[in-house]
Scaffold this active site. Sequence first.
Site, PDB file in Angstrom:
ATOM      1  CD  GLU A 272      44.569  34.252  44.309  1.00 30.50           C
ATOM      2  OE1 GLU A 272      45.507  33.633  44.817  1.00 30.50           O
ATOM      3  OE2 GLU A 272      44.327  35.105  44.393  1.00 30.50           O
ATOM      4  CB  CYS A 306      48.240  37.059  47.141  1.00 36.17           C
ATOM      5  SG  CYS A 306      46.826  36.961  46.026  1.00 36.17           S
TER       6      CYS A 306
END
Length: 501
Positions: A272, A306
Amino acid sequence: MLKRFSRRLLSTQTLDSIKEKKLIRTSPFINGVFLGEGNEIFPVFNPYNQSLLANVTSTTTDDILFAFKNTADAFPEFSRTTARSRASILRNLNDALLSHADDLAKLITLENGKPLADSLGEVKYAASFFEWFSEEATRLNGFIIPSASSEKRIAAYRKPIGPVGILTPWNFPLAMITRKLGAAIAAGCTSVIKPATETPLTALAFAQICKDVGVPSGVVNIVPVSENRVKEVGKQFCESSELRKISFTGSTEVGKILMAQCATKIKKLSMELGGNAPFIVCKDADIEKAVDGLIAAKFRSSGQTCVCVNRIFVEKDIHDEFVSLLIQKLKKSTRLGPGMDPTVSHGPLIHKKALKKVKYLVEDAVSKGSKILLGGNHRVDLGKTFYDLTILDNVNTDMDIYHNEIFGPVASIVTVENIQEAISLANNTDVGLAGYVFSKNYDKCMSISEEMDVGMVGINTGLISEAALPFGGVKQSGFGREGSIFGIDEYTIVKSVVVGM
Ligand code: ADP
């Protein structure tokens, strides 16, 4: 101003504010035991004022190997436990996190800097992965597949992949662990977790909670390490023969290093990685909704997630209206300051390096023609790591801010002629994690969402994360999905059995 904050908040800025003292842990947790203080320690600082919160023992190379062996030894028995018993462990972890929510939130704020309300939100979000995977554990079904031969039967079922290595970042000190670990435990995997050097205290408090809840020894090991040993330890994880999988959340740059290192053992990976999230505002959007969505998706955790917005594409017809409402709302509803102050909505950046990067990106953009509409200052009056909530207008593709993940509280606005231009600019990047689109026309939203080259799209909302969401990216934002009905797959392998009749 700083003096007034300091006097009033001094007592809340240390670990003294944690009520349940047993949650304050500073040494590695291996095989159900906290090791003694070691020779090598590293400091953990409060991002608000850079004061020392604690010295944490850096796990030695030998103890990392011991953790791998230990988790591998624990695996056979744990992998054979029933799904119901693992669901019960997960349910207990959910309950325990929630019952310690106040202390865990304080720990998160102390070492990460985010406001207390956000930290409390993170604890609930973190717990929700245990709740979710307690329900998923018992639904790990397989298939009976018709064979080409009438004299054979094929059964395919899912087994835990083995002991796993979990490497997590500092921006969600608790939730990035639980999002991975919930799925791992549900599948029957054991784990070794390396938290970020900036935020090991929350992870070690969680280790204490695992102990209290009775998670079997060796199932969860937590190994903090000092910054100067992170690379070496990352390599140890990737090249270990015991760990069968690595799950990583962090930068694309580090993700590439880990992938290359994992090739030596053909290790399964979930990645990720970073994003460059586009936020498209169509001229027929509900402007107020779009502004609220942007404030949530851009400025949450001071822009340090993010899925935070990186590039805002606004159709030219509504640019002025959108921008003036954004300035108005930011001025009215936000307050920068220390996260432990309950009246503060936005905290500091994690460290001086992060601040330096944000400062550089703004200066670069301004030198190339961008205009600061709000903020744009390093707030030394508040501390060394505070940066204004900032709006930059006239951003274009020549500027570094357009291409780099900002990880800071700067909204960069790109005016577009039409939506086709917005989509093509949005997709013109190597990464694709989250994207957002705002329009009152849902058909339009759906078709734009299909065209956006990202793993997740928010339509008319700036908040997308929850346990039920398949979380993950495309392109260089990584692969694998966390949370949701897919998250558990990352921790399993399909075993096929052919039965001759
Ligand atoms: P960030 O910029 O968010 O800190 P990083 O990718 O640098 O992103 O860090 C995310 C996590 O990866 C942290 O836990 C960090 O300690 C770890 N990390 C950084 N470099 C390496 C490496 N070479 N090998 C393994 N882990 C690493």
